[in-house]
Design a protein around this motif. Sequence first.
Motif, PDB file in Angstrom:
ATOM      1  N   MET A 100      26.400  37.618 130.035  1.00 19.80           N
ATOM      2  CA  MET A 100      26.047  38.121 128.792  1.00 19.80           C
ATOM      3  C   MET A 100      26.351  37.349 127.662  1.00 19.80           C
ATOM      4  SD  MET A 100      26.764  42.176 129.726  1.00 19.80           S
ATOM      5  CE  MET A 100      25.555  42.821 128.306  1.00 19.80           C
ATOM      6  N   HIS A 101      25.618  37.548 126.397  1.00 21.58           N
ATOM      7  CA  HIS A 101      26.134  36.754 125.316  1.00 21.58           C
ATOM      8  C   HIS A 101      25.919  37.551 124.057  1.00 21.58           C
ATOM      9  CE1 HIS A 101      22.279  35.823 123.485  1.00 21.58           C
ATOM     10  NE2 HIS A 101      21.631  35.799 124.643  1.00 21.58           N
ATOM     11  N   GLY A 102      26.659  37.451 123.234  1.00 21.20           N
ATOM     12  CA  GLY A 102      26.384  37.889 121.926  1.00 21.20           C
ATOM     13  C   GLY A 102      26.039  36.943 120.755  1.00 21.20           C
ATOM     14  N   LEU A 103      25.069  36.484 120.415  1.00 21.75           N
ATOM     15  CA  LEU A 103      24.749  35.519 119.406  1.00 21.75           C
ATOM     16  C   LEU A 103      24.900  34.227 119.864  1.00 21.75           C
ATOM     17  CD1 LEU A 103      25.854  37.092 115.842  1.00 21.75           C
ATOM     18  CD2 LEU A 103      23.397  36.899 116.994  1.00 21.75           C
ATOM     19  N   GLY A 104      24.925  33.974 121.188  1.00 19.88           N
ATOM     20  CA  GLY A 104      24.939  32.761 121.762  1.00 19.88           C
ATOM     21  C   GLY A 104      26.681  32.538 122.176  1.00 19.88           C
ATOM     22  N   ASN A 105      27.652  33.477 121.799  1.00 24.39           N
ATOM     23  CA  ASN A 105      29.010  33.447 122.278  1.00 24.39           C
ATOM     24  C   ASN A 105      28.876  34.070 123.760  1.00 24.39           C
ATOM     25  OD1 ASN A 105      32.034  35.033 121.214  1.00 24.39           O
ATOM     26  ND2 ASN A 105      31.850  33.373 122.308  1.00 24.39           N
ATOM     27  N   ASP A 106      29.131  33.111 124.674  1.00 25.24           N
ATOM     28  CA  ASP A 106      28.617  33.650 126.131  1.00 25.24           C
ATOM     29  C   ASP A 106      29.942  34.248 127.172  1.00 25.24           C
ATOM     30  OD1 ASP A 106      29.705  30.971 126.332  1.00 25.24           O
ATOM     31  OD2 ASP A 106      28.420  30.657 128.007  1.00 25.24           O
ATOM     32  N   PHE A 107      29.763  35.030 127.956  1.00 23.20           N
ATOM     33  CA  PHE A 107      30.621  35.590 128.761  1.00 23.20           C
ATOM     34  C   PHE A 107      30.112  35.882 130.090  1.00 23.20           C
ATOM     35  CE2 PHE A 107      30.101  37.605 124.641  1.00 23.20           C
ATOM     36  CZ  PHE A 107      31.278  37.356 123.950  1.00 23.20           C
ATOM     37  N   VAL A 108      31.149  35.842 130.991  1.00 27.98           N
ATOM     38  CA  VAL A 108      30.870  36.612 132.437  1.00 27.98           C
ATOM     39  C   VAL A 108      31.770  37.707 132.308  1.00 27.98           C
ATOM     40  CG1 VAL A 108      31.643  35.975 134.926  1.00 27.98           C
ATOM     41  CG2 VAL A 108      30.621  34.189 133.674  1.00 27.98           C
ATOM     42  N   VAL A 109      31.128  38.582 132.951  1.00 24.64           N
ATOM     43  CA  VAL A 109      31.568  40.065 133.047  1.00 24.64           C
ATOM     44  C   VAL A 109      31.917  40.530 134.407  1.00 24.64           C
ATOM     45  CG1 VAL A 109      31.364  42.403 132.341  1.00 24.64           C
ATOM     46  CG2 VAL A 109      30.384  40.564 130.910  1.00 24.64           C
ATOM     47  N   LEU A 110      33.224  40.690 134.717  1.00 21.02           N
ATOM     48  CA  LEU A 110      33.411  41.372 136.115  1.00 21.02           C
ATOM     49  C   LEU A 110      33.910  42.777 135.974  1.00 21.02           C
ATOM     50  CD1 LEU A 110      35.749  38.300 137.395  1.00 21.02           C
ATOM     51  CD2 LEU A 110      33.219  38.438 137.452  1.00 21.02           C
ATOM     52  N   ASP A 111      32.946  43.495 136.695  1.00 21.38           N
ATOM     53  CA  ASP A 111      33.425  44.827 136.601  1.00 21.38           C
ATOM     54  C   ASP A 111      34.120  45.517 137.735  1.00 21.38           C
ATOM     55  OD1 ASP A 111      33.179  47.600 136.430  1.00 21.38           O
ATOM     56  OD2 ASP A 111      31.058  47.854 135.966  1.00 21.38           O
ATOM     57  N   ALA A 112      35.308  45.807 137.446  1.00 21.00           N
ATOM     58  CA  ALA A 112      36.468  46.457 138.608  1.00 21.00           C
ATOM     59  C   ALA A 112      36.763  47.786 138.596  1.00 21.00           C
ATOM     60  CB  ALA A 112      37.548  45.238 138.407  1.00 21.00           C
ATOM     61  N   ARG A 113      35.887  48.681 137.634  1.00 19.80           N
ATOM     62  CA  ARG A 113      36.157  49.900 137.510  1.00 19.80           C
ATOM     63  C   ARG A 113      36.218  50.714 138.673  1.00 19.80           C
ATOM     64  NH1 ARG A 113      32.165  50.827 132.699  1.00 19.80           N
ATOM     65  NH2 ARG A 113      30.717  49.675 133.946  1.00 19.80           N
ATOM     66  N   GLU A 114      35.388  50.256 139.867  1.00 20.57           N
ATOM     67  CA  GLU A 114      35.289  51.299 141.053  1.00 20.57           C
ATOM     68  C   GLU A 114      35.736  50.470 142.052  1.00 20.57           C
ATOM     69  OE1 GLU A 114      31.284  52.788 141.465  1.00 20.57           O
ATOM     70  OE2 GLU A 114      31.416  53.938 139.583  1.00 20.57           O
ATOM     71  N   THR A 115      35.595  49.213 142.156  1.00 17.77           N
ATOM     72  CA  THR A 115      36.088  48.257 143.282  1.00 17.77           C
ATOM     73  C   THR A 115      36.915  47.174 142.592  1.00 17.77           C
ATOM     74  OG1 THR A 115      33.790  48.685 144.255  1.00 17.77           O
ATOM     75  CG2 THR A 115      35.172  46.847 145.265  1.00 17.77           C
ATOM     76  N   PRO A 116      38.228  47.079 143.171  1.00 17.14           N
ATOM     77  CA  PRO A 116      39.374  46.271 142.625  1.00 17.14           C
ATOM     78  C   PRO A 116      38.938  44.903 143.292  1.00 17.14           C
ATOM     79  CG  PRO A 116      40.230  48.404 143.676  1.00 17.14           C
ATOM     80  CD  PRO A 116      38.667  48.198 144.018  1.00 17.14           C
ATOM     81  N   LEU A 117      39.323  43.897 142.312  1.00 13.50           N
ATOM     82  CA  LEU A 117      39.135  42.388 142.579  1.00 13.50           C
ATOM     83  C   LEU A 117      40.363  41.921 142.881  1.00 13.50           C
ATOM     84  CD1 LEU A 117      36.662  41.416 139.562  1.00 13.50           C
ATOM     85  CD2 LEU A 117      36.060  41.811 141.909  1.00 13.50           C
ATOM     86  N   PRO A 118      40.538  40.681 143.371  1.00 10.28           N
ATOM     87  CA  PRO A 118      41.726  39.754 143.584  1.00 10.28           C
ATOM     88  C   PRO A 118      42.314  39.831 142.312  1.00 10.28           C
ATOM     89  CG  PRO A 118      39.960  38.860 144.929  1.00 10.28           C
ATOM     90  CD  PRO A 118      39.400  40.091 144.039  1.00 10.28           C
ATOM     91  N   ALA A 119      43.594  39.411 142.183  1.00 19.05           N
ATOM     92  CA  ALA A 119      44.167  38.878 140.705  1.00 19.05           C
ATOM     93  C   ALA A 119      43.456  37.893 140.028  1.00 19.05           C
ATOM     94  CB  ALA A 119      45.597  38.627 141.030  1.00 19.05           C
ATOM     95  N   VAL A 120      43.097  38.056 138.808  1.00 16.46           N
ATOM     96  CA  VAL A 120      42.567  37.245 137.771  1.00 16.46           C
ATOM     97  C   VAL A 120      43.572  36.529 137.078  1.00 16.46           C
ATOM     98  CG1 VAL A 120      40.887  37.036 135.809  1.00 16.46           C
ATOM     99  CG2 VAL A 120      40.562  38.903 137.503  1.00 16.46           C
ATOM    100  N   THR A 121      43.780  35.306 137.835  1.00 14.36           N
ATOM    101  CA  THR A 121      44.751  34.415 137.173  1.00 14.36           C
ATOM    102  C   THR A 121      44.257  33.477 135.975  1.00 14.36           C
ATOM    103  OG1 THR A 121      44.451  32.783 138.909  1.00 14.36           O
ATOM    104  CG2 THR A 121      46.062  34.842 139.295  1.00 14.36           C
ATOM    105  N   ALA A 122      45.324  32.876 135.632  1.00 16.76           N
ATOM    106  CA  ALA A 122      44.705  31.699 134.396  1.00 16.76           C
ATOM    107  C   ALA A 122      44.011  30.544 135.229  1.00 16.76           C
ATOM    108  CB  ALA A 122      45.987  31.210 133.791  1.00 16.76           C
TER     109      ALA A 122
END
Length: 262
Positions: A1-23
């Motif tokens: 997704m992006h807002g005015l070209g400022n871009d993002f990857v969005v990971l949705d873990a609200r229902e299914t947990p993800l592995p640890a998001v480390t640096a």
Amino acid sequence: MHGLGNDFVVLDARETPLPAVTASVVRALGDRRTGIGFDQLILLEPSQTHDFRVRFFNSDGSEAGACGNGSRAVALLHGAPAVVETGGGPIALEALDGGARVDMGKPRFDWDAIPLAYAMDTFAMPVGWESLEGPMAVNVGNPHAVFFVDDAGAVPLEELGPIIEHEALFPERVNVNVASLAGADNLRLRVWERGAGLTRACGTGACATAVAAIRRGLVTSPVRVTLPGGDLVIAWEPGGTILMSGPAAESFRGTFRWEDYS
């Protein structure tokens, strides 16, 4: 997704947990040549106190308390009004046609709320770096230094931005904003984001800059803030919360193998 070209990857873990998001995972995913590429990674998680929790990670792996453009993207993705938990405090989201409105909460001006390394007047800080002098410091979920100049486009922000970002005066680093008046209620803005560098747009930077300009009597609310990626509208009255309105968009959906980046 992006807002005015400022871009993002969005990971949705609200229902299914993800592995640890480390640096290290964030840096690997954020690499524009060998990963997916983004300015920020956004992680959605369950919350015990609000509708859900939103975490923002810069492409260098550091975590930010807030992201205005990212918050609009989350509002668009969620599709319904929500109050969400962030590292910078709760914010209210509402999807609009082609974008969103976000209540970013109240700005903070106390030196230890920015934070600064030591007590200082944050309205016009007695510091400077070459042509940039006397900034206002504002915390809108993350720290910002706002400089008003004659021509924002003429400032070598790619050179001064990283110097100011890492200045010892800012123990949590700082976002660097350079703005100039473009009309009675219009500001032209460029932002060096801590952990991400020059971006086409910065929602919290637009909020911090509009607030600073209103406090200094340069403009009145609402303010149109013109960034390289487009315009945002910021409304704020002293003592109140900041309302930010602007576009957001989904670019694509996809999958990746977690083990490729961990």
